[in-house]
Design a protein around this motif. Sequence first.
Motif, short mmCIF file in Angstrom:
data_model
loop_
_atom_site.label_atom_id
_atom_site.label_comp_id
_atom_site.label_asym_id
_atom_site.label_seq_id
_atom_site.Cartn_x
_atom_site.Cartn_y
_atom_site.Cartn_z
N GLU A 154 16.14 30.68 -83.97
CA GLU A 154 15.75 29.68 -82.96
C GLU A 154 14.31 29.96 -82.56
OE1 GLU A 154 18.77 29.26 -79.96
OE2 GLU A 154 20.22 28.68 -81.50
N GLU A 279 9.41 21.87 -84.95
CA GLU A 279 10.52 20.90 -84.95
C GLU A 279 10.07 19.59 -85.61
OE1 GLU A 279 13.19 17.73 -83.78
OE2 GLU A 279 11.05 17.85 -83.40
N GLU A 417 15.76 17.07 -82.84
CA GLU A 417 16.29 17.71 -81.63
C GLU A 417 15.89 16.86 -80.42
OE1 GLU A 417 16.05 21.90 -81.29
OE2 GLU A 417 16.05 22.21 -83.46
N ARG A 418 16.80 16.78 -79.45
CA ARG A 418 16.49 15.93 -78.29
C ARG A 418 15.59 16.69 -77.32
NH1 ARG A 418 19.33 16.79 -73.55
NH2 ARG A 418 20.66 18.62 -73.74
N PRO A 428 12.99 21.65 -77.11
CA PRO A 428 13.88 21.13 -78.16
C PRO A 428 15.32 21.53 -77.85
CG PRO A 428 12.02 22.40 -79.09
CD PRO A 428 12.00 22.62 -77.62
N ARG A 430 18.05 22.09 -79.44
CA ARG A 430 18.75 23.18 -80.14
C ARG A 430 17.83 24.39 -80.31
NH1 ARG A 430 20.16 18.53 -82.96
NH2 ARG A 430 18.87 19.04 -84.76
#
Length: 442
Positions: A154, A279, A417-418, A428, A430
């Motif tokens: 991540e 991202e 990613e939202r 992001p 996630r």
Amino acid sequence: MITSLLRWMWRPSRWNAPETGAWPPGPRLPAALQTIMWVVAPMRFGSACLRRYGPVFTARIVGFGRVVHVCTPDGIRRILRDDAGSFDAAAANKAIGFVVGDHSLLMAHGVTHTERRRILMRPLHGANVATYVELMESVVEQEIRRWVAGTRVELLDCFQRVTLEVMMRAVFGITDSVRLARLRVLVPKLLDVNPLLILLPAMRTKIGPGARFQKLLAEVDEIVFAEIAERRAAPKRGGDVLSLLADQPCTDQELRDHLVTLLAVGQETTATQLAWFFERVLRTPDALKRVTAAVEEGDGKLLDAAIHESIRVRPSTLDLGRVGRRTWRLDDYEFPPGTMFAVSLGLLHHSAALHPNPGEYSLDRFYPVEPPSAHFLPFGGGSHRCLGASLAMVEMRTVISTVLRTVRLEPADPAPERLAPKGPMLVPGRGAAVVVTEVLPS
Ligand code: HEM
């Protein structure tokens, strides 16, 4: 029935302001509902308001009352630059005063602000910041060394660690391993502050989350004051920000407030923008190819264009707050003193009129020619323009180049990613999750 009621409430409305006539249009939804939408999905809420009510609209937000959003280049230029004296940024930052302290740049207005800014400007100047590149490279290399081909990482967490390390070493100039280890634990907890503590001063009680937060802050302060005392007793020759600030006529408390301010506004923003960069770019194959080639060929202009486009399309924050100090006119509106404004850089950067296909990540938007500066203000403008812009850009260039030269990555899940709210940041959803597909031979 409920949907028609909501649709009715979403219709434009104008509230009468006793002194002035009308406020710009905005949703009729109850303030509590607007606040929830603003907190949970600020970009969607703002974009929907922009489409429905135009680039000057009013939202009602619990804790702030009516907030006039401005997202035209002309309105923004006037608030940040031409009419800046009519607005108070410090009043809009009041809620975080209990963290950054009374001597913080963020708490100052007018001459005091100019003086504090002058003190901070020298150590954050481009020429000094350029001396941190080697340190930044070694910090990010150390982080990447943990990555193994075939595993999931991540990036947001990784970049939080990288930017914190850079902040502790380059800005605070800390070398003591015990203090470094302690801050690595304390600062992430401090920055993960419960947003209710910021919004509701009544929550800052002697028990519960308020007390836990004060305890954390006191522990961080203890380390910062110890570092300041040592620097006073034996000045370092280093170019770290604290060493350069220690030459200035500042009290210990002033130095502490300057350092905590830089930590509060500089660390998470940079980590978040770095996470968004990967991202977006990893989901845009042509851009990834071009940026990777640019890094290999040393084409800094294309790399900067790629960074700017990622800040435009995925900003870590949407709005800058200002409180009107005197009556101010915009279009047909006359705003009384005390009006709360949101300078919506996020919506300016998503205006389809200024940036065609605004939701798309496109390198060619910024390369070879940048858009006019009035259409793109990643670091704000005027007398409050970001003091850490050089540091942030040098750090982002260094981290991105080092990552792209060392590993190959792909998104853990191809779906975008939202934008997830985390305190004042939009991160992001996630955590910018990727899979390391290859570790390149050094
Ligand atoms: C990509 C990362 C960053 C972005 C997008 C960013 C963006 C901004 C923006 C838009 C403002 C204007 C605020 C306003 O007008 O109210 C600002 C102010 C500021 N930034 Fe940054 N920033 C970043 C990184 C940093 C870093 C690394 C530091 C320092 C270590 C820093 C220090 C500051 C300070 C001190 C201010 C307040 C300036 C003033 O009020 O005079 N920022 N930043």
